[in-house]
Enzyme design. Structure first.
Site, PDB file in Angstrom:
ATOM      1  N   HIS A 147       3.546  -4.472   1.507  1.00 53.13           N
ATOM      2  CA  HIS A 147       2.083  -4.493   1.391  1.00 53.13           C
ATOM      3  C   HIS A 147       1.611  -4.691  -0.047  1.00 53.13           C
ATOM      4  O   HIS A 147       0.434  -4.974  -0.276  1.00 53.13           O
ATOM      5  CB  HIS A 147       1.458  -3.242   2.019  1.00 53.13           C
ATOM      6  CG  HIS A 147       1.632  -1.976   1.269  1.00 53.13           C
ATOM      7  ND1 HIS A 147       2.587  -1.031   1.579  1.00 53.13           N
ATOM      8  CD2 HIS A 147       0.947  -1.455   0.207  1.00 53.13           C
ATOM      9  CE1 HIS A 147       2.482   0.005   0.763  1.00 53.13           C
ATOM     10  NE2 HIS A 147       1.497  -0.229  -0.090  1.00 53.13           N
ATOM     11  N   GLN A 175      -1.614   6.913  -4.378  1.00 48.21           N
ATOM     12  CA  GLN A 175      -2.019   5.531  -4.588  1.00 48.21           C
ATOM     13  C   GLN A 175      -1.497   5.012  -5.925  1.00 48.21           C
ATOM     14  O   GLN A 175      -1.554   5.702  -6.936  1.00 48.21           O
ATOM     15  CB  GLN A 175      -3.545   5.406  -4.522  1.00 48.21           C
ATOM     16  CG  GLN A 175      -4.105   5.311  -3.119  1.00 48.21           C
ATOM     17  CD  GLN A 175      -4.079   6.617  -2.372  1.00 48.21           C
ATOM     18  OE1 GLN A 175      -4.092   7.682  -2.973  1.00 48.21           O
ATOM     19  NE2 GLN A 175      -4.044   6.548  -1.049  1.00 48.21           N
ATOM     20  N   GLY A 176      -0.992   3.775  -5.919  1.00 54.40           N
ATOM     21  CA  GLY A 176      -0.406   3.181  -7.115  1.00 54.40           C
ATOM     22  C   GLY A 176       1.102   3.347  -7.186  1.00 54.40           C
ATOM     23  O   GLY A 176       1.753   2.716  -8.014  1.00 54.40           O
ATOM     24  N   ASP A 177       1.671   4.203  -6.314  1.00 54.77           N
ATOM     25  CA  ASP A 177       3.118   4.422  -6.303  1.00 54.77           C
ATOM     26  C   ASP A 177       3.839   3.535  -5.291  1.00 54.77           C
ATOM     27  O   ASP A 177       5.075   3.571  -5.210  1.00 54.77           O
ATOM     28  CB  ASP A 177       3.432   5.893  -5.982  1.00 54.77           C
ATOM     29  CG  ASP A 177       3.039   6.835  -7.105  1.00 54.77           C
ATOM     30  OD1 ASP A 177       3.177   6.446  -8.271  1.00 54.77           O
ATOM     31  OD2 ASP A 177       2.599   7.958  -6.809  1.00 54.77           O
ATOM     32  N   SER A 178       3.108   2.765  -4.496  1.00 54.94           N
ATOM     33  CA  SER A 178       3.720   1.943  -3.452  1.00 54.94           C
ATOM     34  C   SER A 178       4.910   1.149  -3.971  1.00 54.94           C
ATOM     35  O   SER A 178       4.862   0.557  -5.049  1.00 54.94           O
ATOM     36  CB  SER A 178       2.698   0.957  -2.886  1.00 54.94           C
ATOM     37  OG  SER A 178       1.775   1.590  -2.049  1.00 54.94           O
ATOM     38  N   ASP A 182       8.188  -2.144   5.955  1.00 55.64           N
ATOM     39  CA  ASP A 182       7.423  -2.341   4.720  1.00 55.64           C
ATOM     40  C   ASP A 182       8.358  -2.524   3.525  1.00 55.64           C
ATOM     41  O   ASP A 182       8.565  -1.609   2.729  1.00 55.64           O
ATOM     42  CB  ASP A 182       6.498  -1.143   4.509  1.00 55.64           C
ATOM     43  CG  ASP A 182       5.462  -1.360   3.424  1.00 55.64           C
ATOM     44  OD1 ASP A 182       5.335  -2.500   2.946  1.00 55.64           O
ATOM     45  OD2 ASP A 182       4.775  -0.379   3.066  1.00 55.64           O
TER      46      ASP A 182
END
Length: 284
Positions: free
Chosen positions: A89, A238-241, A143
Protein backbone atom coordinates in the site's frame (compact mmCIF):
# COMPACT_ATOMS: atom_id res chain seq x y z
CA UNK A 1 -7.86 5.44 15.65
CA UNK A 2 -11.02 5.24 17.72
CA UNK A 3 -13.86 7.45 16.63
CA UNK A 4 -17.11 8.36 18.29
CA UNK A 5 -18.72 7.91 14.87
CA UNK A 6 -17.30 4.59 13.61
CA UNK A 7 -14.00 2.72 13.57
CA UNK A 8 -11.92 3.21 10.44
CA UNK A 9 -9.34 0.84 9.02
CA UNK A 10 -6.08 2.79 8.80
CA UNK A 11 -3.15 1.63 6.75
CA UNK A 12 -0.04 3.03 8.36
CA UNK A 13 1.30 5.36 5.68
CA UNK A 14 1.86 9.12 5.75
CA UNK A 15 0.20 10.91 2.81
CA UNK A 16 1.35 14.40 1.86
CA UNK A 17 2.09 15.36 5.44
CA UNK A 18 -1.11 14.03 7.01
CA UNK A 19 -2.30 10.67 8.25
CA UNK A 20 -3.62 8.63 5.36
CA UNK A 21 -6.92 6.87 5.84
CA UNK A 22 -7.04 4.13 3.23
CA UNK A 23 -10.56 2.76 3.59
CA UNK A 24 -11.46 -0.89 3.41
CA UNK A 25 -14.68 -1.73 1.59
CA UNK A 26 -15.17 2.00 0.88
CA UNK A 27 -15.56 2.78 4.58
CA UNK A 28 -16.15 6.53 4.99
CA UNK A 29 -13.61 8.52 6.98
CA UNK A 30 -14.38 9.39 10.57
CA UNK A 31 -12.89 12.01 12.85
CA UNK A 32 -9.97 10.55 14.83
CA UNK A 33 -9.67 10.71 18.59
CA UNK A 34 -6.58 10.50 20.77
CA UNK A 35 -5.20 6.98 21.28
CA UNK A 36 -4.76 5.76 24.83
CA UNK A 37 -1.28 5.48 26.37
CA UNK A 38 0.35 6.69 23.16
CA UNK A 39 3.08 8.99 24.37
CA UNK A 40 6.35 7.99 22.72
CA UNK A 41 7.83 7.37 19.29
CA UNK A 42 6.89 4.21 17.39
CA UNK A 43 4.40 4.44 20.18
CA UNK A 44 6.01 3.32 23.44
CA UNK A 45 9.48 3.24 21.88
CA UNK A 46 13.08 4.26 22.50
CA UNK A 47 15.87 5.60 20.25
CA UNK A 48 18.04 3.37 18.11
CA UNK A 49 20.31 3.97 15.11
CA UNK A 50 20.81 2.68 11.60
CA UNK A 51 24.35 1.76 12.66
CA UNK A 52 22.80 -0.75 15.04
CA UNK A 53 19.99 -1.75 12.66
CA UNK A 54 21.41 -1.10 9.15
CA UNK A 55 18.62 -3.06 7.45
CA UNK A 56 15.97 -0.50 8.49
CA UNK A 57 15.46 1.90 5.59
CA UNK A 58 12.98 4.63 4.65
CA UNK A 59 11.07 5.64 1.53
CA UNK A 60 10.97 9.34 0.80
CA UNK A 61 9.88 11.93 -1.75
CA UNK A 62 10.37 15.60 -1.00
CA UNK A 63 8.14 16.73 -3.87
CA UNK A 64 5.24 14.74 -2.45
CA UNK A 65 5.82 14.89 1.31
CA UNK A 66 7.96 17.98 1.85
CA UNK A 67 11.63 18.55 2.67
CA UNK A 68 11.25 17.91 6.41
CA UNK A 69 12.33 14.44 7.49
CA UNK A 70 13.83 13.76 4.04
CA UNK A 71 10.32 13.35 2.63
CA UNK A 72 9.84 10.07 4.52
CA UNK A 73 6.42 8.41 4.32
CA UNK A 74 7.03 4.65 4.66
CA UNK A 75 9.59 2.23 6.03
CA UNK A 76 11.30 -0.74 4.44
CA UNK A 77 13.64 -3.61 5.22
CA UNK A 78 16.77 -4.69 3.33
CA UNK A 79 16.71 -8.48 2.84
CA UNK A 80 19.50 -8.75 0.26
CA UNK A 81 22.31 -6.67 -1.27
CA UNK A 82 19.95 -5.25 -3.92
CA UNK A 83 16.54 -6.01 -2.36
CA UNK A 84 14.21 -4.17 0.02
CA UNK A 85 10.74 -5.26 1.10
CA UNK A 86 7.97 -2.90 2.13
CA UNK A 87 4.17 -2.70 2.14
CA UNK A 88 2.25 -2.84 -1.13
CA UNK A 89 0.00 0.00 0.00
CA UNK A 90 3.05 2.31 0.11
CA UNK A 91 2.86 2.27 -3.69
CA UNK A 92 -0.87 2.95 -3.90
CA UNK A 93 -2.21 5.98 -5.71
CA UNK A 94 -3.50 7.27 -2.35
CA UNK A 95 0.03 7.23 -0.94
CA UNK A 96 2.06 8.46 -3.92
CA UNK A 97 -0.48 10.73 -5.56
CA UNK A 98 0.31 9.12 -8.93
CA UNK A 99 -0.76 5.84 -10.50
CA UNK A 100 2.79 4.80 -11.47
CA UNK A 101 5.74 5.18 -9.09
CA UNK A 102 7.97 6.17 -12.04
CA UNK A 103 6.04 9.46 -12.18
CA UNK A 104 7.36 10.41 -8.76
CA UNK A 105 10.81 11.21 -10.06
CA UNK A 106 12.43 11.99 -6.71
CA UNK A 107 11.24 8.80 -5.00
CA UNK A 108 14.26 7.47 -3.11
CA UNK A 109 15.28 4.75 -0.69
CA UNK A 110 17.05 6.32 2.29
CA UNK A 111 19.76 4.07 3.73
CA UNK A 112 21.94 4.64 6.81
CA UNK A 113 20.23 7.84 7.98
CA UNK A 114 19.14 7.67 11.61
CA UNK A 115 18.09 11.34 11.75
CA UNK A 116 15.89 12.21 8.79
CA UNK A 117 16.63 15.91 9.19
CA UNK A 118 20.31 15.23 8.46
CA UNK A 119 22.28 14.25 5.38
CA UNK A 120 23.96 11.05 6.57
CA UNK A 121 23.80 7.79 4.70
CA UNK A 122 22.68 7.60 1.10
CA UNK A 123 19.58 8.27 -0.99
CA UNK A 124 19.28 5.58 -3.65
CA UNK A 125 17.02 5.57 -6.72
CA UNK A 126 14.73 2.62 -7.28
CA UNK A 127 15.61 0.43 -10.25
CA UNK A 128 12.42 -1.64 -10.14
CA UNK A 129 9.39 -2.27 -7.95
CA UNK A 130 7.22 -5.38 -7.80
CA UNK A 131 3.90 -4.82 -6.04
CA UNK A 132 2.13 -8.04 -5.13
CA UNK A 133 -0.72 -8.34 -7.67
CA UNK A 134 -2.65 -10.40 -5.11
CA UNK A 135 -2.65 -7.51 -2.61
CA UNK A 136 -6.26 -6.88 -1.60
CA UNK A 137 -6.79 -3.28 -0.43
CA UNK A 138 -10.16 -4.26 1.01
CA UNK A 139 -8.65 -6.70 3.53
CA UNK A 140 -4.92 -5.76 3.27
CA UNK A 141 -4.05 -9.41 2.62
CA UNK A 142 -0.79 -9.87 0.70
CA UNK A 143 0.49 -6.42 1.66
CA UNK A 144 4.04 -6.70 0.32
CA UNK A 145 6.17 -5.06 -2.36
CA UNK A 146 9.77 -5.69 -3.43
CA UNK A 147 12.15 -2.87 -4.37
CA UNK A 148 15.20 -3.66 -6.51
CA UNK A 149 18.19 -1.34 -6.36
CA UNK A 150 20.65 -0.64 -9.13
CA UNK A 151 23.71 -1.04 -6.93
CA UNK A 152 24.54 -2.85 -3.73
CA UNK A 153 23.68 -1.84 -0.21
CA UNK A 154 26.56 -1.68 2.28
CA UNK A 155 27.91 -5.04 3.41
CA UNK A 156 25.95 -6.50 6.31
CA UNK A 157 22.98 -4.22 5.74
CA UNK A 158 20.38 -6.95 5.28
CA UNK A 159 18.38 -9.24 7.56
CA UNK A 160 17.15 -12.80 6.86
CA UNK A 161 13.44 -13.40 6.33
CA UNK A 162 11.45 -15.89 8.40
CA UNK A 163 10.57 -19.01 6.45
CA UNK A 164 7.52 -21.29 6.73
CA UNK A 165 9.52 -23.65 8.94
CA UNK A 166 10.23 -20.89 11.50
CA UNK A 167 6.98 -21.48 13.37
CA UNK A 168 8.50 -20.71 16.79
CA UNK A 169 9.00 -17.08 15.72
CA UNK A 170 5.21 -16.71 15.57
CA UNK A 171 4.31 -18.41 18.86
CA UNK A 172 2.00 -16.34 21.09
CA UNK A 173 3.97 -14.42 23.68
CA UNK A 174 7.16 -14.28 21.59
CA UNK A 175 9.01 -11.02 22.13
CA UNK A 176 9.60 -8.86 19.05
CA UNK A 177 10.83 -5.39 18.09
CA UNK A 178 9.18 -2.97 15.67
CA UNK A 179 11.11 -0.11 14.05
CA UNK A 180 10.25 3.13 12.30
CA UNK A 181 10.09 6.90 11.99
CA UNK A 182 6.30 7.14 12.26
CA UNK A 183 3.77 8.94 14.42
CA UNK A 184 4.90 9.19 18.03
CA UNK A 185 1.55 9.77 19.72
CA UNK A 186 -1.24 8.78 17.35
CA UNK A 187 -1.91 12.49 16.79
CA UNK A 188 0.36 13.24 13.84
CA UNK A 189 3.59 13.88 15.76
CA UNK A 190 6.19 12.31 13.47
CA UNK A 191 9.66 11.25 14.56
CA UNK A 192 12.84 12.67 13.08
CA UNK A 193 15.09 9.85 14.34
CA UNK A 194 14.69 6.08 14.19
CA UNK A 195 12.91 4.42 17.11
CA UNK A 196 12.09 0.90 18.22
CA UNK A 197 9.47 -0.56 20.55
CA UNK A 198 9.18 -3.98 22.20
CA UNK A 199 5.95 -5.86 21.48
CA UNK A 200 4.64 -9.39 21.91
CA UNK A 201 3.19 -11.68 19.25
CA UNK A 202 -0.50 -12.28 19.96
CA UNK A 203 -2.44 -15.49 19.37
CA UNK A 204 -4.37 -15.61 16.11
CA UNK A 205 -7.58 -16.03 18.10
CA UNK A 206 -6.90 -12.71 19.83
CA UNK A 207 -6.27 -11.00 16.51
CA UNK A 208 -9.40 -12.49 14.96
CA UNK A 209 -11.45 -11.26 17.90
CA UNK A 210 -10.05 -7.74 17.48
CA UNK A 211 -10.62 -7.71 13.71
CA UNK A 212 -13.52 -10.07 12.89
CA UNK A 213 -14.42 -8.24 9.69
CA UNK A 214 -16.49 -5.21 8.80
CA UNK A 215 -15.45 -1.67 9.66
CA UNK A 216 -12.62 -2.69 12.02
CA UNK A 217 -10.88 -4.81 9.38
CA UNK A 218 -10.56 -8.51 8.70
CA UNK A 219 -7.66 -10.47 10.21
CA UNK A 220 -6.46 -13.41 8.08
CA UNK A 221 -4.03 -15.67 9.94
CA UNK A 222 -2.60 -17.25 6.79
CA UNK A 223 -1.00 -13.99 5.66
CA UNK A 224 -1.07 -11.79 8.77
CA UNK A 225 0.05 -11.67 12.39
CA UNK A 226 -0.65 -9.13 15.09
CA UNK A 227 1.44 -7.81 17.94
CA UNK A 228 1.31 -5.26 20.71
CA UNK A 229 1.37 -4.97 24.48
CA UNK A 230 -1.16 -6.18 26.99
CA UNK A 231 -3.05 -3.08 27.98
CA UNK A 232 -1.81 -1.16 24.94
CA UNK A 233 0.81 1.58 24.82
CA UNK A 234 3.31 0.00 22.38
CA UNK A 235 2.70 -0.19 18.65
CA UNK A 236 3.64 0.93 15.18
CA UNK A 237 1.64 3.89 13.87
CA UNK A 238 1.07 6.02 10.76
CA UNK A 239 4.28 6.51 8.76
CA UNK A 240 5.70 3.14 9.87
CA UNK A 241 4.11 1.13 7.03
CA UNK A 242 6.45 -1.39 5.44
CA UNK A 243 8.85 -1.29 8.40
CA UNK A 244 10.19 -4.37 10.18
CA UNK A 245 8.92 -6.56 12.97
CA UNK A 246 11.89 -8.66 14.11
CA UNK A 247 12.25 -11.78 16.26
CA UNK A 248 15.63 -13.30 17.08
CA UNK A 249 17.44 -11.58 14.23
CA UNK A 250 14.85 -12.57 11.61
CA UNK A 251 12.27 -10.45 9.84
CA UNK A 252 8.87 -11.89 10.76
CA UNK A 253 6.49 -9.07 9.82
CA UNK A 254 5.98 -5.86 7.87
CA UNK A 255 3.95 -3.03 9.39
CA UNK A 256 0.64 -3.10 7.55
CA UNK A 257 -2.52 -1.82 9.24
CA UNK A 258 -4.51 -1.41 12.41
CA UNK A 259 -7.39 0.41 14.04
CA UNK A 260 -5.75 3.34 15.80
CA UNK A 261 -2.33 3.13 17.45
CA UNK A 262 -1.36 1.42 20.73
CA UNK A 263 -4.96 0.75 21.75
CA UNK A 264 -5.35 -2.23 24.08
CA UNK A 265 -8.26 -3.69 22.14
CA UNK A 266 -6.69 -3.22 18.69
CA UNK A 267 -3.16 -4.64 18.26
CA UNK A 268 -1.12 -3.72 15.19
CA UNK A 269 -1.44 -6.03 12.20
CA UNK A 270 1.58 -7.09 10.13
CA UNK A 271 2.17 -8.94 6.89
CA UNK A 272 3.35 -12.45 7.83
CA UNK A 273 6.79 -12.62 6.19
CA UNK A 274 7.00 -16.42 6.26
CA UNK A 275 3.88 -16.50 4.06
CA UNK A 276 5.37 -14.19 1.41
CA UNK A 277 9.08 -15.12 1.61
CA UNK A 278 8.90 -17.33 -1.48
CA UNK A 279 7.24 -14.52 -3.46
CA UNK A 280 9.95 -12.10 -2.37
CA UNK A 281 12.68 -14.57 -3.31
CA UNK A 282 11.31 -14.74 -6.85
CA UNK A 283 12.04 -11.02 -7.23
CA UNK A 284 15.43 -10.83 -5.55
Amino acid sequence: MRSVFRAVLRCRVLVAGVVAVLPALAIPMAAPATSASANEVVVGGTPTTTDQEPWVVALGSRSRFGADRSGQFCGGVAVGPHTVVTAAHCFSTEALGVSDWHQLTDLRLIVGRTDLTGTGGEEMPLADVWVNPAFDPATNAGDVAVITLGHSLPAGASIPMAQPSDTADYAPGTQAEVYGWGDTTGRGDYATSLRTAPVSIFADTTCEKAYPGGTDGSYQAATMLCAGAQGGGKDACQGDSGGPLVVGGRLVGLVSWGNGCALAEYPGVYTRVSAVASLVAQHM
